[in-house]
Write a protein that holds these residues in place. Structure first.
Motif, PDB file in Angstrom:
ATOM      1  N   ASP A  13      -3.940  10.894   7.673  1.00 47.51           N
ATOM      2  CA  ASP A  13      -5.078  11.329   8.473  1.00 47.51           C
ATOM      3  C   ASP A  13      -5.673  12.553   7.788  1.00 47.51           C
ATOM      4  O   ASP A  13      -5.132  13.659   7.883  1.00 47.51           O
ATOM      5  N   HIS A  14      -6.807  12.368   7.082  1.00 45.24           N
ATOM      6  CA  HIS A  14      -7.383  13.472   6.310  1.00 45.24           C
ATOM      7  C   HIS A  14      -8.056  14.515   7.198  1.00 45.24           C
ATOM      8  O   HIS A  14      -8.270  15.651   6.768  1.00 45.24           O
ATOM      9  N   VAL A  15      -8.393  14.162   8.439  1.00 41.77           N
ATOM     10  CA  VAL A  15      -9.025  15.126   9.344  1.00 41.77           C
ATOM     11  C   VAL A  15      -8.015  16.173   9.815  1.00 41.77           C
ATOM     12  O   VAL A  15      -8.288  17.377   9.809  1.00 41.77           O
ATOM     13  N   GLY A  77      -7.669   5.928   4.878  1.00 43.48           N
ATOM     14  CA  GLY A  77      -7.515   6.383   6.258  1.00 43.48           C
ATOM     15  C   GLY A  77      -7.425   5.282   7.298  1.00 43.48           C
ATOM     16  O   GLY A  77      -7.363   5.575   8.497  1.00 43.48           O
ATOM     17  N   MET A  78      -7.411   4.014   6.873  1.00 39.20           N
ATOM     18  CA  MET A  78      -7.326   2.909   7.827  1.00 39.20           C
ATOM     19  C   MET A  78      -6.200   1.962   7.458  1.00 39.20           C
ATOM     20  O   MET A  78      -5.994   1.664   6.279  1.00 39.20           O
ATOM     21  N   CYS A  79      -5.483   1.498   8.468  1.00 40.96           N
ATOM     22  CA  CYS A  79      -4.438   0.498   8.293  1.00 40.96           C
ATOM     23  C   CYS A  79      -5.012  -0.868   8.672  1.00 40.96           C
ATOM     24  O   CYS A  79      -5.696  -1.003   9.687  1.00 40.96           O
ATOM     25  N   HIS A  80      -4.703  -1.857   7.849  1.00 42.49           N
ATOM     26  CA  HIS A  80      -5.232  -3.203   8.072  1.00 42.49           C
ATOM     27  C   HIS A  80      -4.085  -4.212   8.094  1.00 42.49           C
ATOM     28  O   HIS A  80      -3.106  -4.068   7.365  1.00 42.49           O
ATOM     29  N   TRP A  81      -4.229  -5.230   8.929  1.00 47.14           N
ATOM     30  CA  TRP A  81      -3.324  -6.369   8.928  1.00 47.14           C
ATOM     31  C   TRP A  81      -4.098  -7.562   9.488  1.00 47.14           C
ATOM     32  O   TRP A  81      -5.206  -7.418  10.003  1.00 47.14           O
ATOM     33  N   TRP A  82      -3.524  -8.743   9.391  1.00 49.46           N
ATOM     34  CA  TRP A  82      -4.202  -9.907   9.951  1.00 49.46           C
ATOM     35  C   TRP A  82      -3.331 -10.569  10.994  1.00 49.46           C
ATOM     36  O   TRP A  82      -2.111 -10.525  10.940  1.00 49.46           O
ATOM     37  N   SER A  83      -3.983 -11.132  11.992  1.00 45.78           N
ATOM     38  CA  SER A  83      -3.292 -11.680  13.148  1.00 45.78           C
ATOM     39  C   SER A  83      -3.778 -13.092  13.432  1.00 45.78           C
ATOM     40  O   SER A  83      -4.983 -13.345  13.538  1.00 45.78           O
ATOM     41  N   ASN A 104      -9.381   8.753  14.131  1.00 41.87           N
ATOM     42  CA  ASN A 104      -9.832   8.767  15.527  1.00 41.87           C
ATOM     43  C   ASN A 104      -9.042   7.822  16.421  1.00 41.87           C
ATOM     44  O   ASN A 104      -9.311   7.723  17.631  1.00 41.87           O
ATOM     45  N   GLU A 105      -8.077   7.108  15.845  1.00 40.26           N
ATOM     46  CA  GLU A 105      -7.127   6.267  16.581  1.00 40.26           C
ATOM     47  C   GLU A 105      -7.819   5.200  17.420  1.00 40.26           C
ATOM     48  O   GLU A 105      -7.514   4.984  18.593  1.00 40.26           O
ATOM     49  N   VAL A 106      -8.784   4.520  16.813  1.00 39.65           N
ATOM     50  CA  VAL A 106      -9.439   3.362  17.410  1.00 39.65           C
ATOM     51  C   VAL A 106      -9.334   2.211  16.428  1.00 39.65           C
ATOM     52  O   VAL A 106      -9.021   2.404  15.254  1.00 39.65           O
TER      53      VAL A 106
END
Length: 230
Positions: A13-15, A77-83, A104-106
């Motif tokens: 989280d760079h912020v 800064g973002m985590c990605h996965w597929w569902s 921002n945890e969204v």
């Protein structure tokens, strides 16, 4: 109650200058050692996030699709996965890429077109040439590569490569820093492929069938603050 834990992402989280981990938990009643039985409880699954700076977990007030595979990706800064399915009341949801913003945890989702999931036995999530992409394999030694143009836009999946490989290539395991794609062979040996010249290179290394992936890391001479207190 004993939870089953699925770790979905780790990143920076760079912020807040902090490292975070997100995980998904659902619960069952363990009947005991002598009776190998698990009863899943009527308890809502939950998301938690870990902050390295305060060395603690907290609950996220969010209902987010969980990962459908062991493949997760962290980019900027973002985590990605597929569902492919969901245990959070998304039973009718279509296959999609899930992206969680650690700052921002969204989260937001990007649907996968039907031709990306209906025709292929393997979909490998990766980061290729600065973009999120999938390497798809239909077990005919043909690999198709699709790149996402814009998060949240289903129509922005672009097909950029179709690669014909030798029949002993089993599945992709990741992409290197220079864009080479790494594969596992049916004898556990690992190879890499340069897409620009369509050449296969032996790596003199082996990888197990289910748990073999490429990870790119960055060396640092500075310690991560708080890491030793975990």
């Amino acid at each position: 109650m004993d939870p089953i834990v699925n770790f979905n992402g780790f990143g920076y989280d760079h912020v807040k200058d902090d490292y975070k981990v997100i995980r998904w938990l659902y619960f069952y009643d363990n009947a005991g050692v002598d009776e190998l039985r698990r009863e899943y409880l009527d308890v809502e699954p939950m998301w938690e996030i870990y902050n390295l700076r305060c060395n603690s977990w907290r609950k996220l007030d969010i209902k987010m699709p969980c990962s459908g595979s062991n493949e997760k990706l962290y980019v900027n800064g973002m985590c990605h996965w597929w569902s492919l399915n969901d245990d959070n009341n998304y039973s009718n949801a279509e296959p999609r890429l899930v992206s969680f913003d650690l700052c921002n945890e969204v989260f937001l989702t990007t649907p996968l077109p039907s031709d990306m999931v209906d025709r292929y036995d393997i979909c490998h999530l990766t980061f290729l040439n600065g973009s999120i992409g999938f390497i798809m394999y239909d077990e005919t030694t043909t690999f198709n590569i699709r790149i996402l143009g814009e998060l949240g836009v289903k129509e922005s999946w672009d097909k950029i490569f179709t690669v014909e490989l030798l029949p002993y290539i089993e599945r992709p395991i990741g992409v290197g820093k220079k864009g080479d794609i790494f594969f596992r062979k049916d004898d556990d040996e690992l190879v890499s492929s340069d897409l620009s010249i369509q050449m296969i290179k032996e790596l003199d290394a082996k990888g197990c069938e289910c748990w073999c992936y490429i990870a790119i890391y960055k060396d640092s001479l500075l310690p991560i603050e708080g890491l030793l207190t975990i």
